[in-house]
Design a protein around this motif. Structure first.
Motif, PDB file in Angstrom:
ATOM      1  N   MET A   1      -4.417  -0.659  18.989  1.00 24.83           N
ATOM      2  CA  MET A   1      -4.316  -0.767  17.459  1.00 24.83           C
ATOM      3  C   MET A   1      -5.703  -0.677  16.722  1.00 24.83           C
ATOM      4  N   SER A   2      -5.492  -0.020  15.565  1.00 26.43           N
ATOM      5  CA  SER A   2      -6.497  -0.088  14.909  1.00 26.43           C
ATOM      6  C   SER A   2      -7.209  -1.308  14.279  1.00 26.43           C
ATOM      7  N   THR A   3      -8.202  -1.326  14.212  1.00 27.85           N
ATOM      8  CA  THR A   3      -8.811  -2.650  13.660  1.00 27.85           C
ATOM      9  C   THR A   3      -9.650  -2.212  12.442  1.00 27.85           C
ATOM     10  N   PRO A   4      -9.077  -2.889  11.205  1.00 35.93           N
ATOM     11  CA  PRO A   4      -9.915  -2.464   9.925  1.00 35.93           C
ATOM     12  C   PRO A   4     -11.515  -2.972  10.132  1.00 35.93           C
ATOM     13  N   PRO A   5     -12.509  -2.405   9.316  1.00 38.88           N
ATOM     14  CA  PRO A   5     -13.647  -2.884   9.283  1.00 38.88           C
ATOM     15  C   PRO A   5     -13.987  -4.046   8.503  1.00 38.88           C
ATOM     16  N   PHE A   6     -12.976  -4.293   7.362  1.00 35.15           N
ATOM     17  CA  PHE A   6     -12.953  -5.496   6.518  1.00 35.15           C
ATOM     18  C   PHE A   6     -11.624  -5.373   6.001  1.00 35.15           C
ATOM     19  N   LEU A   7     -11.368  -6.484   5.025  1.00 33.75           N
ATOM     20  CA  LEU A   7     -10.415  -6.547   4.307  1.00 33.75           C
ATOM     21  C   LEU A   7     -10.334  -6.781   3.098  1.00 33.75           C
TER      22      LEU A   7
ATOM     23  N   THR B   1       2.058   0.541  15.391  1.00 37.52           N
ATOM     24  CA  THR B   1       1.233  -0.987  15.481  1.00 37.52           C
ATOM     25  C   THR B   1       0.301  -1.022  14.285  1.00 37.52           C
ATOM     26  N   GLY B   2       0.083   0.096  13.275  1.00 35.59           N
ATOM     27  CA  GLY B   2      -0.736   0.060  12.415  1.00 35.59           C
ATOM     28  C   GLY B   2      -0.301  -0.401  11.097  1.00 35.59           C
ATOM     29  N   SER B   3      -1.161  -0.277   9.959  1.00 33.17           N
ATOM     30  CA  SER B   3      -0.793  -0.655   8.517  1.00 33.17           C
ATOM     31  C   SER B   3      -1.537   0.306   7.699  1.00 33.17           C
ATOM     32  N   LYS B   4      -1.367   0.089   6.484  1.00 32.06           N
ATOM     33  CA  LYS B   4      -2.233   0.544   5.452  1.00 32.06           C
ATOM     34  C   LYS B   4      -3.864   0.080   5.445  1.00 32.06           C
ATOM     35  N   GLU B   5      -4.082  -0.876   5.837  1.00 35.54           N
ATOM     36  CA  GLU B   5      -5.245  -1.598   6.035  1.00 35.54           C
ATOM     37  C   GLU B   5      -6.103  -0.845   6.902  1.00 35.54           C
ATOM     38  N   ASP B   6      -5.427   0.152   7.784  1.00 36.97           N
ATOM     39  CA  ASP B   6      -6.482   0.770   8.527  1.00 36.97           C
ATOM     40  C   ASP B   6      -7.175   1.987   7.672  1.00 36.97           C
ATOM     41  N   PHE B   7      -6.938   2.350   6.486  1.00 37.12           N
ATOM     42  CA  PHE B   7      -7.499   3.196   5.891  1.00 37.12           C
ATOM     43  C   PHE B   7      -8.279   2.502   4.840  1.00 37.12           C
ATOM     44  N   ILE B   8      -8.572   1.177   4.798  1.00 37.91           N
ATOM     45  CA  ILE B   8      -9.141   0.320   3.941  1.00 37.91           C
ATOM     46  C   ILE B   8     -10.599   1.011   3.745  1.00 37.91           C
ATOM     47  N   GLY B   9     -11.208   1.377   4.737  1.00 38.48           N
ATOM     48  CA  GLY B   9     -12.689   1.834   4.492  1.00 38.48           C
ATOM     49  C   GLY B   9     -12.887   3.107   3.790  1.00 38.48           C
ATOM     50  N   LEU B  10     -11.724   3.690   3.770  1.00 46.39           N
ATOM     51  CA  LEU B  10     -11.645   5.205   2.982  1.00 46.39           C
ATOM     52  C   LEU B  10     -11.679   5.130   1.585  1.00 46.39           C
ATOM     53  N   LEU B  11     -10.936   4.116   1.177  1.00 42.80           N
ATOM     54  CA  LEU B  11     -10.421   3.804  -0.122  1.00 42.80           C
ATOM     55  C   LEU B  11     -11.592   4.454  -1.140  1.00 42.80           C
ATOM     56  N   GLU B  12     -12.732   3.368  -1.017  1.00 38.07           N
ATOM     57  CA  GLU B  12     -13.703   3.626  -2.236  1.00 38.07           C
ATOM     58  C   GLU B  12     -14.465   5.010  -1.885  1.00 38.07           C
ATOM     59  N   PRO B  13     -14.941   5.424  -0.650  1.00 34.03           N
ATOM     60  CA  PRO B  13     -15.655   6.759  -0.848  1.00 34.03           C
ATOM     61  C   PRO B  13     -14.598   7.859  -1.193  1.00 34.03           C
ATOM     62  N   LEU B  14     -13.529   7.738  -0.968  1.00 24.96           N
ATOM     63  CA  LEU B  14     -12.393   8.775  -1.360  1.00 24.96           C
ATOM     64  C   LEU B  14     -12.165   8.675  -2.972  1.00 24.96           C
ATOM     65  N   ALA B  15     -12.226   7.547  -3.666  1.00 21.48           N
ATOM     66  CA  ALA B  15     -12.088   7.610  -5.056  1.00 21.48           C
ATOM     67  C   ALA B  15     -13.374   7.793  -5.722  1.00 21.48           C
ATOM     68  N   ALA B  16     -14.735   7.668  -4.820  1.00 24.61           N
ATOM     69  CA  ALA B  16     -15.899   8.114  -5.795  1.00 24.61           C
ATOM     70  C   ALA B  16     -15.928   9.488  -5.648  1.00 24.61           C
ATOM     71  N   ALA B  17     -15.309  10.278  -4.745  1.00 23.21           N
ATOM     72  CA  ALA B  17     -15.183  11.646  -4.549  1.00 23.21           C
ATOM     73  C   ALA B  17     -14.088  12.251  -5.594  1.00 23.21           C
ATOM     74  N   GLY B  18     -13.464  11.495  -6.325  1.00 25.57           N
ATOM     75  CA  GLY B  18     -12.677  11.970  -7.286  1.00 25.57           C
ATOM     76  C   GLY B  18     -10.869  11.915  -6.853  1.00 25.57           C
ATOM     77  N   TYR B  19     -10.736  11.212  -5.917  1.00 23.06           N
ATOM     78  CA  TYR B  19      -9.229  11.294  -5.129  1.00 23.06           C
ATOM     79  C   TYR B  19      -8.448   9.916  -5.434  1.00 23.06           C
ATOM     80  N   ARG B  20      -7.355  10.064  -6.028  1.00 25.16           N
ATOM     81  CA  ARG B  20      -6.485   8.963  -6.059  1.00 25.16           C
ATOM     82  C   ARG B  20      -5.861   8.717  -4.613  1.00 25.16           C
ATOM     83  N   VAL B  21      -5.951   7.964  -4.249  1.00 26.99           N
ATOM     84  CA  VAL B  21      -5.537   7.649  -2.761  1.00 26.99           C
ATOM     85  C   VAL B  21      -4.383   6.489  -2.738  1.00 26.99           C
ATOM     86  N   THR B  22      -3.363   6.779  -1.837  1.00 31.97           N
ATOM     87  CA  THR B  22      -2.289   5.779  -1.626  1.00 31.97           C
ATOM     88  C   THR B  22      -2.241   5.735  -0.137  1.00 31.97           C
ATOM     89  N   ALA B  23      -2.447   4.456   0.505  1.00 31.75           N
ATOM     90  CA  ALA B  23      -2.248   4.248   1.945  1.00 31.75           C
ATOM     91  C   ALA B  23      -0.840   3.424   1.980  1.00 31.75           C
TER      92      ALA B  23
END
Length: 290
Positions: A1-7, A47-69
């Motif tokens: 399973m994926s392990t989020p780097p932080f929560l 066995t994953g969840s939306k939190e698997d993408f938590i590390g992508l949220l800030e850099p993708l938003a900074a690049a101008g993208y509205r993100v929904t995981a």
């Protein structure tokens, strides 16, 4: 399973529920501070969840993208019924189409991303939407393959499927932890808060969802040629780490060639580049979407 780097959610993100014609889905949503270049829907794997993408949220938003995981049906905070039919890959693909319709209100182009089993779910969504105009601006298949998972991983998944017939989720969790300890795979472990989250997320799975989706992974058909026909004119990216236990990296490269897709391999990453190397993965996604 994926392990989020932080929560901890970055300041640009919030937790909410997305209301669709097929029910509500738990989500993490990030908003750019400046002009919006587009939106993205991120779908997790087995066995994953939306939190698997938590590390992508800030850099993708900074690049101008509205993100929904999102959590898929049967996962973590979305939940689902006891009926196994609800978790057939076609039904989960229909959920992705319903989420797409709900997010259309955000306006602008919508990029679709599926990780691992989520890649086969988004594939199903695209195939079901063809041959009409597709509602997505691009498709990214992340750490996923053309058909069934690698035989060694399939054998481990079959053990889980057998266990689900006779054991509860807590019992299975304890067995998995002991197996990891015996093999030395549990070192170094995640931070205590992340470890507690992984346990809680596992217990939140709907067992019927695990059984059906795990069964799909060990016997999934190769539908790449169908997908290539359905995505003619739609930009496609196949992204992975340099190693992968679920589908060999060479197999993913071959899939990209069959699709005529762009291929990106993220250095120092395994099956979950979104969690293991989120900055590099976000950079590759933003470059592709642009």
């Amino acid at each position: 399973m994926s392990t989020p780097p932080f929560l901890r959610l970055p300041g640009c993100a919030r937790a909410e529920r997305v209301v669709t014609g097929r029910g509500e889905f738990a989500a993490l949503r990030a908003e750019p501070a400046g002009p919006v270049r587009g939106s993205a829907l991120l779908v997790p794997g087995f066995t994953g969840s939306k939190e698997d993408f938590i590390g992508l949220l800030e850099p993708l938003a900074a690049a101008g993208y509205r993100v929904t995981a999102v959590d898929q049906r049967g996962q973590h905070e979305t939940g689902g019924p006891d009926d196994p039919a609800a978790y057939a890959v076609g039904e989960l693909g229909a959920d992705v189409r319903a989420l797409t319709a709900a997010l259309a209100a955000d306006g602008g182009p919508l990029h679709l991303v599926g990780h691992s089993f989520g890649g086969q779910v988004v594939r199903e969504a695209v195939l079901a939407a063809a041959p009409g105009p597709l509602p997505w601006r691009s498709l990214t298949l992340m750490s996923t393959g053309p058909g069934a998972i690698d035989p060694a991983e399939a054998a481990r998944t079959k053990l889980l499927l057998d266990a689900l017939q006779v054991m509860g989720l807590e019992e299975i969790w304890q067995v998995m932890r002991q197996m990891e300890a015996d093999s030395g795979q549990s070192q170094p472990g995640p931070a205590p808060a992340v470890a507690e989250f992984l346990h809680r997320r596992w217990l939140a799975n709907v067992p019927q969802a695990l059984s059906v989706t795990g069964g799909h992974l060990v016997a999934a058909p190769d539908r790449v040629d169908e997908l290539a026909a359905a995505t003619a004119g739609l930009p496609v990216l196949v992204l992975s780490g340099v190693r992968d236990y679920a589908w060999p990296v060479s197999e993913q490269t071959g899939m990209a060639q069959r699709l005529g897709a762009r291929r990106v391999v993220v250095a120092d990453a395994g099956h979950s580049p979104n969690a293991e190397q989120p900055a590099a993965t976000a950079e590759a996604l933003a470059a592709f979407w642009a």
